[in-house]
Design an enzyme around this catalytic site. Sequence first.
Site, PDB file in Angstrom:
ATOM      1  N   SER A  68       0.798  -1.224   0.000  1.00  0.00           N
ATOM      2  CA  SER A  68       0.000   0.000   0.000  1.00  0.00           C
ATOM      3  C   SER A  68       0.836   1.284   0.000  1.00  0.00           C
ATOM      4  O   SER A  68       0.336   2.333  -0.371  1.00  0.00           O
ATOM      5  CB  SER A  68      -0.946  -0.004   1.197  1.00  0.00           C
ATOM      6  OG  SER A  68      -0.240  -0.229   2.394  1.00  0.00           O
ATOM      7  N   HIS A  99      -5.571  -3.312  -2.137  1.00  0.00           N
ATOM      8  CA  HIS A  99      -5.238  -2.402  -3.238  1.00  0.00           C
ATOM      9  C   HIS A  99      -5.202  -3.105  -4.591  1.00  0.00           C
ATOM     10  O   HIS A  99      -4.846  -2.492  -5.593  1.00  0.00           O
ATOM     11  CB  HIS A  99      -3.911  -1.697  -2.969  1.00  0.00           C
ATOM     12  CG  HIS A  99      -4.053  -0.571  -1.984  1.00  0.00           C
ATOM     13  ND1 HIS A  99      -4.591   0.648  -2.337  1.00  0.00           N
ATOM     14  CD2 HIS A  99      -3.776  -0.503  -0.667  1.00  0.00           C
ATOM     15  CE1 HIS A  99      -4.608   1.429  -1.273  1.00  0.00           C
ATOM     16  NE2 HIS A  99      -4.130   0.750  -0.250  1.00  0.00           N
ATOM     17  N   LYS A 106     -12.201   0.528  -1.428  1.00  0.00           N
ATOM     18  CA  LYS A 106     -11.246   1.269  -2.252  1.00  0.00           C
ATOM     19  C   LYS A 106     -11.722   1.238  -3.703  1.00  0.00           C
ATOM     20  O   LYS A 106     -12.577   2.023  -4.073  1.00  0.00           O
ATOM     21  CB  LYS A 106      -9.847   0.690  -2.036  1.00  0.00           C
ATOM     22  CG  LYS A 106      -9.366   1.011  -0.626  1.00  0.00           C
ATOM     23  CD  LYS A 106      -8.057   0.401  -0.236  1.00  0.00           C
ATOM     24  CE  LYS A 106      -7.701   0.890   1.167  1.00  0.00           C
ATOM     25  NZ  LYS A 106      -6.828  -0.020   1.890  1.00  0.00           N
TER      26      LYS A 106
HETATM   27  C1  LIG Z   1      -6.960  -0.211   3.371  1.00  0.00           C
HETATM   28  C2  LIG Z   1      -6.404  -1.529   3.689  1.00  0.00           C
HETATM   29  C3  LIG Z   1      -7.068  -2.394   4.560  1.00  0.00           C
HETATM   30  C4  LIG Z   1      -8.309  -1.977   5.302  1.00  0.00           C
HETATM   31  O1  LIG Z   1      -9.423  -1.949   4.489  1.00  0.00           O
HETATM   32  P1  LIG Z   1     -10.703  -1.078   4.916  1.00  0.00           P
HETATM   33  O2  LIG Z   1     -11.786  -1.652   4.102  1.00  0.00           O
HETATM   34  O3  LIG Z   1     -10.366   0.328   4.605  1.00  0.00           O
HETATM   35  O4  LIG Z   1     -10.890  -1.300   6.377  1.00  0.00           O
HETATM   36  C5  LIG Z   1      -6.555  -3.651   4.773  1.00  0.00           C
HETATM   37  N1  LIG Z   1      -5.409  -4.052   4.162  1.00  0.00           N
HETATM   38  C6  LIG Z   1      -4.726  -3.237   3.332  1.00  0.00           C
HETATM   39  C7  LIG Z   1      -3.486  -3.736   2.675  1.00  0.00           C
HETATM   40  C8  LIG Z   1      -5.190  -1.943   3.072  1.00  0.00           C
HETATM   41  O5  LIG Z   1      -4.516  -1.145   2.253  1.00  0.00           O
END
Ligand SMILES: *Cc1c(COP(=O)(O)O)cnc(C)c1O
Length: 396
Positions: A187, A215, A246
């Site tokens: 990320s 991601h 996302k």
């Molecule tokens: C953003 C993210 C999460 C968390 O996801 P949410 O749906 O925002 O709680 C988990 N793992 C990774 C690698 C992320 O980038």
Amino acid sequence: MNNKLNEWLKKEITELKSRSLFKELKILESPSDGNIFIENQNIINLSSNNYLGLANHPKVKAAAIQAIQEWGVGAGAVRWLGGTMDIHHQLEKKITEWKHVEDTLVFTSGFNANSGCIPAVLSKNDVVISDELNHASIIDGVRLSSAKYRKSEGFVYRHSDMEHLEKILKNTQSFEKRMIITDGVFSMDGDIARLPEIVNLAEKHDAFVMVDDAHASGVLGKNGSGTTSHFNLYGRVDIQLGTLSKGLGVVGGYIAGSGSLKQLLINRARSFLFSTAHPPMVAGALLAALDIIQNDPTLIQTLWKNSDIWKNKLHQEGFDTMGSETPITPVYVGDEQRAQEMERLLYKEGVYALSITYPTVSLGKARIRTMPNTTHTEEDFNKAIEAFKKVRDKVG
Ligand SMILES: *Cc1c(COP(=O)(O)O)cnc(C)c1O
């Protein structure tokens, strides 16, 4: 207010500020899009994870409204106490088909999926083997488990270092179960996990694999279904996590895998058991979002095209994007204070892009993280690159 608490809070905040680690919320005055309003100013938004623009898509909004009309605004209970509506069930069925797995369980967020799933599938005779750059929600999930996991005990491998991973696998044969866990797309750096090699090593050493595709969801693989599809590893990744927050533009997380995995999680994952189900409008919006990405390949194509346009502009001007292979585009700065100064000056120039500094990334590897998406135009990128050049000249 209790004095001890109040003093402690103030002391902690002062310390955060003195170490340049203090965060404050910026208030958006418009929906999440390529251009947003903050403090009454039109700003190019290079911070959002809304890769495909689905967070403010007319069809997704219409589906959410429709779901409210049919189902109301709340699920009324946790999933296993009457909080599972047909619309939640439809969402899980749709994700299962999209992911080519046996079954799927939706959690209220990706964070909750990690913190619920990881401790549920491990017991005290097990070990977790982690990439050193794994996301905070993986780390917290691992900490909640009764398995061994510590870096100091030798269970964390250097980022994407397959020799190191194999060495750890050879050293951990006495454990009952061994789980290798990795981000699918990292990320903060935007590189892709070496999943084919990880899966081969796991199979060779009788370990299992969990990949966090937060991601990669909506970004990589067939119709954006993730890294397992991208590398054609169907059936060989035991546990796949994704977010619906996302690329899919709404909120939520899921675990995709076998039918028994789902059954166990329904019974053991505490973040699932003890937290109310999504409002039905979330499931309705997500059904529409999945429909869109399954039927309109141009959206994901535009994402990658925009990502190339932005990266090329940065490279032409001599910026270093740190080996990113995905739309997550870090712009290397190095020094922490300089990165923060760049963030502040970029904002003044009408570009919202955040600096990422220690402890999120290692000391001396500070960067500005930019996230191009489908809602940006070439003109946005032209304006943004001018701002980057100007700010670089100022900061030196
Ligand atoms: C953003 C993210 C999460 C968390 O996801 P949410 O749906 O925002 O709680 C988990 N793992 C990774 C690698 C992320 O980038």
